[in-house]
Design an enzyme around this catalytic site. Structure first.
Site, short mmCIF file in Angstrom:
data_model
loop_
_atom_site.label_atom_id
_atom_site.label_comp_id
_atom_site.label_asym_id
_atom_site.label_seq_id
_atom_site.Cartn_x
_atom_site.Cartn_y
_atom_site.Cartn_z
N TRP A 10 0.82 -1.22 0.00
CA TRP A 10 0.00 0.00 0.00
C TRP A 10 0.85 1.27 0.00
O TRP A 10 0.33 2.36 -0.21
CB TRP A 10 -0.90 0.02 1.23
N LYS A 11 2.15 1.12 0.33
CA LYS A 11 3.02 2.30 0.51
C LYS A 11 2.37 3.24 1.54
O LYS A 11 1.69 2.75 2.44
CB LYS A 11 3.30 2.96 -0.84
N HIS A 100 12.91 -1.91 -0.06
CA HIS A 100 12.21 -1.34 -1.21
C HIS A 100 13.06 -0.20 -1.78
O HIS A 100 13.71 0.54 -1.03
CB HIS A 100 10.83 -0.83 -0.79
N GLU A 102 12.32 2.61 -2.76
CA GLU A 102 11.98 3.93 -2.22
C GLU A 102 12.71 4.16 -0.89
O GLU A 102 13.09 5.28 -0.58
CB GLU A 102 10.45 4.06 -2.07
N GLU A 172 12.23 -5.61 -8.47
CA GLU A 172 11.47 -4.42 -8.81
C GLU A 172 12.38 -3.41 -9.51
O GLU A 172 13.06 -2.62 -8.83
CB GLU A 172 10.90 -3.78 -7.53
N GLY A 178 5.63 2.54 -10.48
CA GLY A 178 4.76 3.70 -10.50
C GLY A 178 4.81 4.50 -11.78
O GLY A 178 4.30 5.61 -11.85
N GLY A 234 1.93 -2.32 -6.23
CA GLY A 234 1.78 -1.02 -5.57
C GLY A 234 0.41 -0.43 -5.84
O GLY A 234 -0.60 -0.82 -5.25
N GLY A 235 0.34 0.51 -6.78
CA GLY A 235 -0.89 1.26 -7.05
C GLY A 235 -2.12 0.39 -7.24
O GLY A 235 -3.20 0.71 -6.74
P1 13P Z 1 3.54 0.00 -8.71
O1 13P Z 1 2.80 -1.30 -8.84
O2 13P Z 1 2.68 1.14 -8.29
O3 13P Z 1 4.37 0.28 -9.92
O4 13P Z 1 4.58 -0.19 -7.48
C1 13P Z 1 5.36 -1.33 -7.45
C2 13P Z 1 6.01 -1.38 -6.12
O5 13P Z 1 6.83 -0.55 -5.78
C3 13P Z 1 5.57 -2.46 -5.21
O6 13P Z 1 6.41 -2.55 -4.11
#
Ligand code: 13P
Length: 251
Positions: A10-11, A100, A102, A172, A178, A234-235
């Site tokens: 979900w971030k 991750h 990020e 990833e 994203g 993610g999204g």
């Molecule tokens: P998205 O699916 O939004 O591209 O994000 C991938 C992600 O970072 C999952 O950890």
């Protein structure tokens, strides 16, 4: 035997009211069926720390597992703002995402720190989902295997093959996260085959997930690749209409 998995990340998204609907829908879509064989696909969501109790309350009794998105390397004490693996496990969580991109980028996390976080998770009985991936510049300069191989090697050195066998690895590529531009199935398969070979004996049991712009429209072709055991989403994990078809995209 490798477990097929789809894990939502979900971030830093969510609020109590909206989560309740999403978690409730998730639990109804994937009910626990007593006495049945292990379901073909394990579904989980990794939520922000404040929502772990809500995830536990709404997902307990369903087939959906839950987890967190980071963990401290420390067990307890004067570490303001940190959350220990035991605290996460206290909420019935099964997973924690570590490394991750990020966090590697915005919090300067090194591969050594990521490996130590994975070790802390394992010692509390959590399954770490260790994220690896190259930037666009690294891919364009043909450094993908050097970069992801290096990130994995540190985990192998710190954890050893035996402990690594209990982890999940998520490839990833940073350029696919994203952005709406997923890596092609062939690009993903090539990196996953490389990682599986590097895992040595642990490769037979480790689930290798792909993450980066996975959607209902591309999940099936990605999950059909021989070394892709599922996805880290993610999204598209924030709406059940997007997430459920991804969880059902295995052939
Ligand atoms: P998205 O699916 O939004 O591209 O994000 C991938 C992600 O970072 C999952 O950890």
């Amino acid at each position: 035997m490798r477990t097929r998995r789809v894990v939502g990340n979900w971030k830093m998204n969510g609020a109590l009211a909206g989560n309740a609907a999403l978690l409730g829908d998730c639990a109804s879509a994937f009910p626990y069926v007593s006495g049945s064989a292990a379901p073909g696909v394990e579904v989980a969501v990794c939520v922000p720390f404040p929502y772990l109790a809500q995830a536990r309350d709404l997902l307990s009794g369903s087939a959906v597992r839950w987890g967190a998105q980071d963990v401290s390397i420390h067990t307890s004490g004067a570490y303001t703002g940190e959350v220990s693996a035991a605290m996460i496990a206290d909420f019935g969580a099964s997973f924690v995402i570590v490394g991750h991109s990020e966090r590697r980028a915005h919090h300067c996390e090194s591969s050594a720190l990521v490996a130590a976080k994975a070790a802390a998770a394992l010692s509390a009985g959590l399954t770490p989902i260790i994220c690896l991936g190259e930037t666009l510049e690294e891919r364009e300069t043909d450094m993908t295997e050097v970069v992801v191989g290096g990130q994995l090697s540190v985990c192998i050195e710190v954890l050893g093959h035996e402990h690594l066998a209990q982890c999940v690895i998520a490839y990833e590529p940073v350029w696919a996260i994203g952005t709406g531009h997923n890596a092609t199935p062939d690009q993903v398969q090539s990196v996953h085959a490389f990682l599986r070979a590097r895992l040595g004996p642990a490769g037979a049991s480790v689930s290798l997930l792909y993450g980066g712009s996975v959607k209902a429209s591309n999940a099936a072709e990605l999950f059909a690749m021989p070394d892709v055991d599922g996805g880290l989403i993610g999204g598209a994990s924030l709406k059940m209409a997007d997430f459920e078809p991804i969880c059902r995209a295995f052939g």
